[in-house]
Design an enzyme around this catalytic site. Sequence first.
Site, PDB file in Angstrom:
ATOM      1  N   HIS A  14       0.856  -1.191   0.000  1.00  0.00           N
ATOM      2  CA  HIS A  14       0.000   0.000   0.000  1.00  0.00           C
ATOM      3  C   HIS A  14       0.888   1.236   0.000  1.00  0.00           C
ATOM      4  O   HIS A  14       1.268   1.749   1.053  1.00  0.00           O
ATOM      5  CB  HIS A  14      -0.921  -0.047   1.239  1.00  0.00           C
ATOM      6  N   HIS A  16       1.225   4.841  -2.546  1.00  0.00           N
ATOM      7  CA  HIS A  16       0.793   5.623  -3.715  1.00  0.00           C
ATOM      8  C   HIS A  16       2.042   6.277  -4.289  1.00  0.00           C
ATOM      9  O   HIS A  16       2.719   7.038  -3.572  1.00  0.00           O
ATOM     10  CB  HIS A  16      -0.210   6.696  -3.304  1.00  0.00           C
ATOM     11  N   HIS A 194      -9.542   0.989  -0.873  1.00  0.00           N
ATOM     12  CA  HIS A 194      -9.486   1.654   0.425  1.00  0.00           C
ATOM     13  C   HIS A 194     -10.885   1.585   1.044  1.00  0.00           C
ATOM     14  O   HIS A 194     -11.884   1.862   0.362  1.00  0.00           O
ATOM     15  CB  HIS A 194      -9.128   3.134   0.257  1.00  0.00           C
ATOM     16  N   GLU A 197     -11.070   3.602   6.458  1.00  0.00           N
ATOM     17  CA  GLU A 197      -9.987   4.490   6.903  1.00  0.00           C
ATOM     18  C   GLU A 197     -10.655   5.599   7.717  1.00  0.00           C
ATOM     19  O   GLU A 197     -10.548   5.632   8.934  1.00  0.00           O
ATOM     20  CB  GLU A 197      -9.241   5.058   5.682  1.00  0.00           C
TER      21      GLU A 197
HETATM   22  N1  ADE Z   1      -4.696   8.719  -1.785  1.00  0.00           N
HETATM   23  C1  ADE Z   1      -3.440   8.772  -1.324  1.00  0.00           C
HETATM   24  N2  ADE Z   1      -3.404   8.429  -0.040  1.00  0.00           N
HETATM   25  C2  ADE Z   1      -4.667   8.140   0.342  1.00  0.00           C
HETATM   26  C3  ADE Z   1      -5.277   7.710   1.541  1.00  0.00           C
HETATM   27  N3  ADE Z   1      -4.590   7.521   2.666  1.00  0.00           N
HETATM   28  N4  ADE Z   1      -6.617   7.527   1.542  1.00  0.00           N
HETATM   29  C4  ADE Z   1      -7.327   7.738   0.442  1.00  0.00           C
HETATM   30  N5  ADE Z   1      -6.811   8.131  -0.702  1.00  0.00           N
HETATM   31  C5  ADE Z   1      -5.488   8.326  -0.770  1.00  0.00           C
HETATM   32 ZN    ZN Z   2      -3.726   4.816   0.603  1.00  0.00          ZN
END
Ligand code: ADE
Ligand code: ZN
Length: 336
Positions: A14, A16, A194, A197
């Site tokens: 995970h 980005h 995702h 969160e």
């Molecule tokens: N894009 C980059 N980081 C993210 C995160 N923690 N939650 C949702 N979208 C994201």
């Molecule tokens: Zn993320």
Amino acid sequence: MEEFLRALPKSELHVHIEGTLEPELAFSLAEKHGIRLPYADVNALRAAYDFSDLQSFLDIYYAGAGVLRDAADFHALTRAYMERAHADGIVHTEIFFDPQTHTARGVPLASVLEGIGDALREARAQNGTTHRLILCFLRHLSAEDAMHTLDEALQLKAGIAGVGLDSSELGHPPSKFATVFERARAQGLLAVAHAGEEGPPGYVSETLDLLRVRRIDHGVRSEEDPALMERLVRERIPLTVCPLSNVRLQIFSDMGQHNLKRLLERGVCVTVNSDDPAYFGGYLLDNFRAVTDALQLSRAQVVTLARNSIEASFLDDPSKHRWLQQIDALAARPPA
Ligand code: ADE
Ligand code: ZN
């Protein structure tokens, strides 16, 4: 523990790639393209990384991505991450990228893929680090836009292993993307998303039922629903947890409050990841160090986290078996 953490073969599931953009590279790309950033220098930009929630981070993260304009920029970005990954003992990485952030600015998807892909192949040749690439849809945009992006990637034969779903979670339930994910899966792509969160545990259940994902990214709010917790354990659904991210985005007030250890002790297949390391104060090893110290994780728990990262990956079974054997061999050595 420090050297043991580094030496353990680990995968990162995970991260980005746009979230690995360090301020130094942002300023150098801004200069290359004649872009004026609204910050005096690198220190002023870093000082702006003071987030109150997910959206306050995303606003800065999307603005930062504006300096990425051509294949060479994506190449430099990805190379820098792969070097850090290798230094942290990462043997395999599954990288997210957000094509819509770039195509909306007129950057061709082919340039994004060329830059990232070349750097990933070079890292494999130089250090042996393997990878998978995961295309993420931005959930604050429409399902039609996501479908268009998927079609474009399929036409380009983009070399992607799977699709994901990221960006603003609240108000954008997984159901919005059921058709897009169905098409992606029908084309042989793996699915992750995702969920849980900032969003409620119901979004995690919905993600499993409607998007048929193989892993949940974050998922820390699953703990609020006992039936969901039982399901995660029973079906062995991995959660890719990002500790420093969760604290910086105020999901938990400090690392001592993080639920990673409880999830681990309940038998959930949790993994440790960096999410957007340039924005959240650290790469994978920094995340391992932070949870190990704050939650007093045992050596055996750290080994379980490394094993989970391999088990939850999209590597083939023989490769998983090989890495798990190496982890077990290292774990069996007496501590130095
Ligand atoms: N894009 C980059 N980081 C993210 C995160 N923690 N939650 C949702 N979208 C994201
Ligand atoms: Zn993320």
